[in-house]
Scaffold this motif. Structure first.
Motif, PDB file in Angstrom:
ATOM      1  N   GLU A 133     -94.226  16.216  68.434  1.00 30.36           N
ATOM      2  CA  GLU A 133     -94.727  16.252  69.812  1.00 30.36           C
ATOM      3  C   GLU A 133     -94.693  14.845  70.381  1.00 30.36           C
ATOM      4  O   GLU A 133     -95.293  13.922  69.820  1.00 30.36           O
ATOM      5  N   PRO A 135     -95.594  11.648  72.167  1.00 34.55           N
ATOM      6  CA  PRO A 135     -96.911  11.122  72.578  1.00 34.55           C
ATOM      7  C   PRO A 135     -97.088  11.021  74.096  1.00 34.55           C
ATOM      8  O   PRO A 135     -98.168  11.312  74.617  1.00 34.55           O
ATOM      9  N   HIS A 138     -97.787  14.387  75.430  1.00 36.21           N
ATOM     10  CA  HIS A 138     -99.131  14.835  75.026  1.00 36.21           C
ATOM     11  C   HIS A 138    -100.203  14.170  75.904  1.00 36.21           C
ATOM     12  O   HIS A 138    -101.161  14.836  76.341  1.00 36.21           O
ATOM     13  N   GLU A 142    -103.005  15.943  78.467  1.00 36.28           N
ATOM     14  CA  GLU A 142    -104.448  15.716  78.382  1.00 36.28           C
ATOM     15  C   GLU A 142    -105.016  15.271  79.725  1.00 36.28           C
ATOM     16  O   GLU A 142    -106.116  15.684  80.110  1.00 36.28           O
ATOM     17  N   THR A 160     -96.538  23.953  71.261  1.00 41.07           N
ATOM     18  CA  THR A 160     -95.808  22.780  71.745  1.00 41.07           C
ATOM     19  C   THR A 160     -94.562  22.558  70.866  1.00 41.07           C
ATOM     20  O   THR A 160     -93.616  23.316  70.955  1.00 41.07           O
ATOM     21  N   TYR A 161     -94.591  21.536  70.036  1.00 44.14           N
ATOM     22  CA  TYR A 161     -93.416  21.235  69.226  1.00 44.14           C
ATOM     23  C   TYR A 161     -93.194  22.279  68.134  1.00 44.14           C
ATOM     24  O   TYR A 161     -94.135  22.707  67.469  1.00 44.14           O
ATOM     25  N   PHE A 201     -94.389  22.596  76.613  1.00 41.97           N
ATOM     26  CA  PHE A 201     -95.754  23.067  76.343  1.00 41.97           C
ATOM     27  C   PHE A 201     -95.910  24.485  76.901  1.00 41.97           C
ATOM     28  O   PHE A 201     -95.699  24.712  78.093  1.00 41.97           O
ATOM     29  N   TYR A 258     -92.086  18.446  80.171  1.00 43.81           N
ATOM     30  CA  TYR A 258     -92.390  17.109  80.633  1.00 43.81           C
ATOM     31  C   TYR A 258     -91.085  16.350  80.910  1.00 43.81           C
ATOM     32  O   TYR A 258     -90.220  16.240  80.050  1.00 43.81           O
TER      33      TYR A 258
END
Length: 281
Positions: A133, A135, A138, A142, A160-161, A201, A258
């Motif tokens: 995943e 960073p 991620h 968040e 996710t991953y 995601f 993303y």
């Protein structure tokens, strides 16, 4: 008769004599008249007489240079060329169906266009590609989750991953359940999944688990909020409705990818897909 001949001979001499005398008198009269005209100056009279009887020869002109005239070439008149109408043959448009998988072997390197990683049915990933995943993605999720919580929406990234092996396991289970044709519409074959990029995601809303991985998620408060706010955090709705022929997959209201804030905002404002943004099928 003799008498008559003698008379004629005598008179002939008489006529000749008086003729000579008359001519002499006339010449003398003309001479006197000529002297009178020239003021009785004998030398002047002689000069005038010479000038009178002298015939002036015409001046001889230099021969003109003979110019040879070159005949002009006849003007060539070009006949108008008859233009033939151009008949354009119809060009068959090649339409690429993004729902069809590429038959090429998995590559050794992933496809990156303008700094953006692309994974779809025509651009697979290497089997060994395993970033985990990402960073940055991620952290962006968040931040988005925290903002949604301010309005009472509790977002949950339930998938996710996924590495190559995990995707292979899932895909085969779907094929066993629904058949390969149906499975290919909503699940990626191993090596073709965006989840292997570490940038995708699957998002749902806590307390609304019945809508997870379902088209109905788009009608929930969480789904509606994501649809209009995800780009502010760098996420795009990866498989919009009505774009299956471009993305290769059916509409998934829960699947977000993303790509960064700038790119996500452009895609959102234009109402296009990632493939359209990158200019690929």
């Amino acid at each position: 008769m003799k008498f008559l001949d003698q008379f004629k001979q005598k008179n002939k001499k008489f006529y000749i004599k008086w003729t000579v005398i008359g001519m002499s008198a006339i010449m003398a009269a003309l001479a006197a008249l000529w002297l009178y005209i020239n003021d009785w100056d004998a030398q002047q009279s002689m000069n005038a007489l010479v000038e009178t009887v002298t015939v002036e020869e015409p001046a001889t002109e230099a021969p003109k240079e003979q110019v040879t005239k070159v005949p002009e070439s006849p003007e060539v008149v070009e006949e108008p060329t008859e233009e033939k109408p151009v008949i354009e043959e119809p060009v068959e448009e090649t339409v690429t169906d993004a729902t069809v998988y590429s038959e090429k072997a998995l590559p050794k390197e992933p496809t990156i266009i303008n700094g953006i990683l692309l994974a779809n049915k025509q651009h697979p990933l290497p089997e060994t590609y395993a970033p985990g995943e990402v960073p940055e993605a991620h952290a962006a999720f968040e931040a988005m989750k925290a903002e949604a919580a301010k309005v009472g929406i509790n977002l949950n990234a339930f998938s996710t991953y996924r590495n190559f092996a995990r995707q292979k396991q899932l895909y085969e289970s779907y094929v066993a359940k629904d058949g390969q044709q149906a499975a290919d519409r909503y699940s990626a074959r191993p090596g073709y999944s965006e989840h292997q990029t570490g940038l995708s995601f699957d998002i749902g809303e806590s307390g609304q688990e019945q809508h997870w991985a379902s088209a109905s998620f788009g009608d929930t408060e969480g789904g509606k909020w994501l649809a209009v706010n995800a780009h502010n955090y760098g996420f795009i709705l990866r498989y919009p409705e009505g774009k299956e022929k471009i993305t290769g997959y059916m509409h998934e209201s829960w699947h977000f990818r993303y790509v960064g804030k700038d790119v996500a905002t452009q895609i959102y404002e234009k109402g296009i897909t990632l493939e359209e943004y990158l200019g690929v099928n």
